[in-house]
Design a protein around this motif. Sequence first.
Motif, PDB file in Angstrom:
ATOM      1  N   TRP A   1      47.666  41.945 -27.308  1.00 16.55           N
ATOM      2  CA  TRP A   1      47.644  43.420 -27.389  1.00 16.55           C
ATOM      3  C   TRP A   1      47.121  43.882 -27.293  1.00 16.55           C
ATOM      4  O   TRP A   1      45.771  42.852 -28.486  1.00 16.55           O
TER       5      TRP A   1
ATOM      6  N   SER B   1      48.148  48.089 -26.877  1.00 16.18           N
ATOM      7  CA  SER B   1      49.465  48.111 -26.187  1.00 16.18           C
ATOM      8  C   SER B   1      49.493  46.988 -25.037  1.00 16.18           C
ATOM      9  O   SER B   1      50.165  46.301 -24.335  1.00 16.18           O
TER      10      SER B   1
ATOM     11  N   ALA C   1      56.835  40.426 -25.194  1.00 11.52           N
ATOM     12  CA  ALA C   1      56.849  40.109 -26.312  1.00 11.52           C
ATOM     13  C   ALA C   1      57.975  38.460 -26.564  1.00 11.52           C
ATOM     14  O   ALA C   1      57.722  37.752 -27.221  1.00 11.52           O
TER      15      ALA C   1
ATOM     16  N   ILE D   1      49.790  46.877 -31.783  1.00 10.41           N
ATOM     17  CA  ILE D   1      50.724  47.108 -30.732  1.00 10.41           C
ATOM     18  C   ILE D   1      51.958  48.174 -30.150  1.00 10.41           C
ATOM     19  O   ILE D   1      51.859  49.134 -31.600  1.00 10.41           O
TER      20      ILE D   1
ATOM     21  N   TYR E   1      58.640  43.226 -31.461  1.00 10.69           N
ATOM     22  CA  TYR E   1      57.175  42.254 -31.815  1.00 10.69           C
ATOM     23  C   TYR E   1      56.871  42.522 -33.166  1.00 10.69           C
ATOM     24  O   TYR E   1      55.719  41.288 -33.225  1.00 10.69           O
TER      25      TYR E   1
ATOM     26  N   TYR F   1      57.303  38.768 -33.137  1.00  8.88           N
ATOM     27  CA  TYR F   1      56.187  38.059 -32.087  1.00  8.88           C
ATOM     28  C   TYR F   1      55.158  37.484 -33.453  1.00  8.88           C
ATOM     29  O   TYR F   1      54.604  36.427 -33.606  1.00  8.88           O
TER      30      TYR F   1
END
Length: 569
Positions: free
Chosen positions: A121, A124, A156, A194, A268, A271
């Motif tokens: 990313w 975004s 994600a 992100i 997110y 991740y």
Amino acid sequence: MKYILRILMAVIVLSVVCVERIYGEEVSLSYKENVGRLTVGGRPFVILGGELGNSSASSPADIERIFPKLRRMNLNTVLVPVYWNLVEPEEGKYDFSLVDKVIDEARSNGLKVVFLWFGAWKNSMSCYAPGWFKADYKKYPRAQAEGGKPLEIASAFSENVFEADSRAFTEWLRHVDGYDTDATVLMIQIENEIGMLESARDHSPIAQAEYDKGVPSELTEFLKKHKKELHPGILARWQKNGMKMSGPWRDVFGDDIYSDEYFMAWNYARYVERMARKARSVIDRPLYVNAAMNSRGRKPGEYPSAGPLAHLKDIWHAAAPTVDVLAPDLYDKGFVDWTAQYHTADNPLFIPEIRQGRENATQAFYVIGEHDALGISPFSIEKGNDSPDYPTVRAYALLSELMPLIGRHQGRGTMTGLYFDADSTERVIKAGDMVITANHYFTLPWDPRATDGSTWPATGAILIEVAPMEYILAGTGVVLKFEKDTERSSAQTLGEDGFLNSGADRRDVKSWNGGSRIGLASVDEVDVMPDGGVKYVRRFCGDETHQGRHARIGVDDFKILHIRLYQYK
Ligand code: DGJ
């Protein structure tokens, strides 16, 4: 007295929150009692940085051309993107030549490097994913908006996405660890800004399946444990809905898209936590993530939803404890407010991106003095002005000179940052039984630009209490007055020529309260030596201190003043 108050405050804060993290040997970051401290080879280091524009590290010739300019601009650190699509143009075949070039050029120009992983990313989107990844959308699925619209945002929730992204990331960091033999590389940024756009969360089938599982107990347990330090926004939403420990996202946090944003932030961050653990397993460097701000009255999905934003810090901390810093990218209004929101008991301030301009000079003084910031870095720095007279170039030179003093005073509560512009022209600082009134230089009537309709430039400084009644003031465009707190209640009655205004309020003159007053023993311009001592340059007195009434630095000057005070009765 100020020292005693500061120590007492530190003890109170410490008893509420005690966060201590220390990483690395060559490069270390500790965060303790609200103070972040970066060290390189054991010495305090504050990043006087600049971030390259997105495409400026994609050719060896550009890197070679740009880095000497950065040195001329007095940077000590450059933030440089690493592009997944150039690192792994073919699946499993890596090319680290640009990365080596960056490290080589940084070394020969005396710069440190912060690398930014433009992986799955970037703002975004997934534009930096290699072509082979993008084309295989069945294996590497995209996020979807609520109506099923596919977005060029890797999901994600896909294990395949994580597998591919983290494999390249780990290979690259393993290479950096081998190549960076002298700790040229300071920190690693994981991904870039992100966040979900168009929708507050991913609505693809794999994301929906995760959403339907409801709020994980790890999150609510974290909120319960850290209840006293939570962002007021998340605390209020959780409390309003009964502080449930589990249940659907909208039952636990409220029936709106902000709960969708919480869900997305959790995922997110999880991740990123897995990426951070991979990084930590191969290289010992501080890790951070950056966020695009939620400004201009936008809602989640209008702004990049679910990034490491101030109102989501608790979710990010719960899900990504291996990440050292959540960092704001500051392009909109509200600089002072955003910096305060990102300097919290659980997060040191680092500004990896800020809109480039003359005001960066004063912003640097402010964040280092006020927030013990790890550093600041204007964006697209290679396009900046490298003239020795340009404010940022001068400010970085002055801050480099001040570094031994800054290192000594970080975290002691003895530094203050001042930041003024046309809307904010005064700061009153209480220091024991003394009051320091600091103003924008243009509140004095002497410079024609103060009153001729010119825009007041941003000005600022760092004020360091080096000993009782002794200060170092370094910066530009400020004026400081020192008074007893008992005295300040009396009206200011002087005209610009230093005489009393006709008909001035003279109550304090006619019936003085009997207290003592503070005067300027001396105001000297100084240089700061490598051992933190000061070397006399010249004395300011007479007109230059308004006959002993104030210490000041003009808007076109960048200076270090050594101010000694005394008391009289
Ligand atoms: C913030 C991003 O993080 C940068 O990479 C860049 O795209 C700037 N915005 C704007 O140019």
